[in-house]
Write an enzyme that holds these catalytic residues in place. Structure first.
Site, PDB file in Angstrom:
ATOM      1  N   ASP A   1       0.895  -1.143   0.000  1.00  0.00           N
ATOM      2  CA  ASP A   1       0.000   0.000   0.000  1.00  0.00           C
ATOM      3  C   ASP A   1       0.930   1.188   0.000  1.00  0.00           C
ATOM      4  OD1 ASP A   1      -2.682   0.834  -0.187  1.00  0.00           O
ATOM      5  OD2 ASP A   1      -2.554   1.646   1.828  1.00  0.00           O
ATOM      6  N   SER A   2       0.711   2.038  -0.957  1.00  0.00           N
ATOM      7  CA  SER A   2       1.625   3.156  -1.083  1.00  0.00           C
ATOM      8  C   SER A   2       0.844   4.388  -1.471  1.00  0.00           C
ATOM      9  CB  SER A   2       2.706   2.848  -2.119  1.00  0.00           C
ATOM     10  OG  SER A   2       2.127   2.340  -3.296  1.00  0.00           O
TER      11      SER A   2
ATOM     12  N   PHE B   1       3.748   6.301 -13.354  1.00  0.00           N
ATOM     13  CA  PHE B   1       2.288   6.387 -13.252  1.00  0.00           C
ATOM     14  C   PHE B   1       1.943   7.138 -11.976  1.00  0.00           C
ATOM     15  CE2 PHE B   1       3.707   2.545 -11.171  1.00  0.00           C
ATOM     16  CZ  PHE B   1       2.922   2.416 -10.044  1.00  0.00           C
TER      17      PHE B   1
END
Length: 197
Positions: free
Chosen positions: A71-72, A156
């Site tokens: 999770d970033s 992205f």
């Protein structure tokens, strides 16, 4: 280590590509959860680490394989750490990278450059199985600041507005190898690989 298969608890093509590049010579093959018809877990944790564990447990349970989840997100100091865990849906559920970027730039448009400090955080989790009581948890942080306009075509998410001081360019202007050596995800994954059983 002969080819070990691990499911990645993500359907984000950018993440799958980045993680496989980082694991290129490790003997580990990372398969996206979509290959097992696994839908995204409901991320209802309040921290990066909680969400990573929720995702890894979900993927391990449904695939029967060990799972990696990360999770970033990006924390902007002028916004008290927002978007944080909501980075992927900052402009609303199902929002695109571009919509999230636009919202971020709008929120900080009046913030002077010297107060635009930010960092990418990545919490990466490895679970041997869905009931694993001791998942491996690694954290990577990448310090930078937010630009006023997007620059670059690579990467992205928030890469086009994340300025990397030591490279004097945005994350989206870095080649993949340089980005992987510096990034939050690269740092977390390097720690993880060194600890994998």
């Amino acid at each position: 280590m002969s080819n070990k298969r691990i499911v990645l608890a993500s359907n984000n093509a950018g993440k799958v590509r980045e993680i496989n590049q980082l694991l290129e010579n490790s003997g580990i093959e990372v398969l996206p959860q979509a290959q097992f018809d696994i839908e995204d877990a409901i991320e209802d944790g309040l921290t990066f680490v909680e969400n990573a564990i929720i995702k890894a447990r979900h993927a391990a349970k449904l695939s029967g394989l060990p799972a990696i989840a990360d999770d970033s997100g990006i924390e902007v100091d002028a916004l008290n750490g927002a978007p944080g865990i909501y980075s992927a849906r900052y402009a609303g559920e199902g929002s695109s990278d571009e919509e999230n970027l636009r919202k971020l730039l709008m929120e900080i448009q009046n913030i002077p450059e010297e107060q635009r400090s930010a960092r990418f955080q990545c919490l990466m989790v490895y679970m041997r199985h869905a009931e694993d009581p001791t998942p491996i948890i690694c954290q990577g942080t990448w310090e930078g600041r937010i630009l006023t306009t997007p620059q670059g075509e690579n990467g992205f998410g928030y890469d086009p507005v994340f300025f990397v001081p030591e490279q004097q360019c945005s994350s989206a202007e870095l080649d993949a190898a340089t980005k992987n050596s510096l990034s939050h995800r690269g740092k977390a994954l390097q720690q993880l690989v060194s600890q994998l059983p």
